[in-house]
Design an enzyme around this catalytic site. Structure first.
Site, short mmCIF file in Angstrom:
data_model
loop_
_atom_site.label_atom_id
_atom_site.label_comp_id
_atom_site.label_asym_id
_atom_site.label_seq_id
_atom_site.Cartn_x
_atom_site.Cartn_y
_atom_site.Cartn_z
N LEU A 273 -40.33 15.62 33.02
CA LEU A 273 -39.86 15.65 34.41
C LEU A 273 -38.68 14.69 34.52
CD1 LEU A 273 -41.32 17.15 36.73
CD2 LEU A 273 -42.58 15.05 37.20
N HIS A 274 -37.50 15.21 34.87
CA HIS A 274 -36.39 14.28 35.07
C HIS A 274 -35.32 14.78 36.01
CE1 HIS A 274 -34.38 16.93 32.21
NE2 HIS A 274 -33.25 16.39 32.59
#
Ligand code: UD1
Length: 373
Positions: free
Chosen positions: A202-203
């Site tokens: 997740l980024h």
């Protein structure tokens, strides 16, 4: 004389530039490598050079982090004198990060031809910084190499002539096949064998920069973790925001890792029951590995991973994530098939195309517009 100056700057660039550099060397095209320094941590950059055998960069701009404007401008300012001194016949950029656009822009304005590897992908979502980088880089590129056939229609709709476009396949998948046997088994990375697990990355700013969105995502991940252990290598941006928004407790019980190297990530994905991600590259890598992927975005610029591969779009929407997760647990998830030309030979196709496209000797005039391949 350097024929091609290759650019890499951020993590997802390194696995794309590695096979291109190798194929250029193999076909006798002289190349240099420039690292912009957009990513600079050992875990985000150096480990990829050693794992993938990328030659040390000939030039390093050391730009580091900043706002998009600052980062892009710093790359441009520092790149121009290097370009001036190297005088390559062409600049080759990969992917869609800020370094890609910045170097393409400098080269195009100095009259140096630009080659874009992974051209023509479109999410049609201009709130994604990468989408702006894609559209602009493609507009100013002279030769555009695509990973899937749908990319050509995207480019033509933006006025780019098909004669500049060549479908070669996916260089990132070249790297995957080349390294699959060397992948670090998940049990070693995790320090213990988990019979089954999911991997989560997740980024994206749209998922991690807003406290409510990030909290809701981590809540549903917590639910999944109670049925299937979730392994999460944590991107620096995400780690920073989790701390800033006071959400650290929501990571309790997850298998949190620092950013992992390429061979560790490959092993984690290969051995996973399921991957959840908002990355672009991981959607493609899971398709090549045949591992089901739930993409935590509303759109994808890589539609072939949905149409032919193992990918399902679930957005950041907890209901959709829960339902898709239940499907995978019940039925195993999408099996998919390997897309055309994702065969480990994309970089060689690029090198062969360049042999015909680059001027034969110094001083020969640009052949922009000549069909390659
Ligand atoms: C960039 C790319 C994105 C890619 C991602 C992979 C753009 C617009 N985005 O996003 O497409 O998917 O890389 O990681 O180019 N940081 C570190 N160490 C590093 C690098 C970054 O700690 O080595 C931290 C910094 O606090 C920085 C933040 O991560 O501000 C974000 O880095 P940045 O390069 O701005 O963008 P990414 O989110 O990594």
């Amino acid at each position: 004389m350097t024929q091609v100056l290759c650019i890499a700057g951020a993590r997802p660039n390194f696995m794309k530039i590695a096979p291109v550099m190798a194929a250029l060397a193999e076909t006798g095209i002289s190349a240099q490598l420039l690292h912009t320094g957009q990513h600079y941590d050992a875990a985000m950059s150096d480990s990829f050079f050693s794992d993938l055998g990328i030659p040390p960069p000939d030039h390093h701009l050391e730009v580091g982090s900043g706002t998009h404007a600052v980062q892009t401008a710093e790359v441009m300012k520092r790149f121009e004198p290097v370009l001036e001194s190297v005088q390559p016949q062409a600049v080759l950029v990969v992917g869609d990060v800020n370094s890609t656009l910045a170097c393409a822009l400098v080269a195009a304005k100095r009259g140096v031809r630009v080659i874009h590897v992974e051209a023509g992908l479109r999410s049609y979502d201009r709130s994604m910084p990468e989408e702006i980088n894609r559209v602009l880089t493609d507009q100013i590129s002279d030769l555009l190499f695509t990973t899937e056939r749908t990319a050509l229609a995207n480019l033509q709709a933006e006025g780019i002539d098909a004669s500049r476009v060549e479908f070669v396949g996916n260089v990132m998948i070249d790297t995957l096949y080349r390294n699959l046997e060397r992948a670090v088994p998940a049990a070693r990375t995790l320090g213990a064998a988990l019979p089954q697990y999911a991997v989560l990355t997740l980024h994206r700013p749209s998922n991690v920069d807003d406290p409510a969105t990030l909290a809701a995502l981590l809540d549903v991940v917590g639910e999944i973790n109670r049925r299937l252990p979730v392994v999460m290598p944590l991107h620096p941006r995400t780690r920073g925001n989790v701390e800033k928004f006071g959400l650290t407790a929501k990571l309790d019980g997850l298998h949190i890792l620092p950013p992992v190297g390429y061979l560790e990530m490959l092993g984690l994905m290969r051995d996973a029951r399921l991957v959840l991600t908002d990355s672009g590259g991981i959607q493609e890598e899971t398709t090549a590995l045949g591992v089901p992927c739930l993409t935590l975005r509303d759109n994808t610029e890589r539609p072939i991973t949905i149409d032919e591969g193992t990918n399902t779009l679930v957005g950041p929407n907890p209901e959709a994530i829960r339902a898709a997760f239940a499907d995978v647990m019940a039925g195993g998830g999408k099996a998919g098939r390997i897309p055309e030309y994702w065969d480990g030979r994309a970089a060689m196709r690029i090198a062969h195309a360049l042999q015909g496209w680059l001027p034969q000797k110094k001083g020969t005039h640009a052949l922009t517009g000549i069909r390659v391949g």
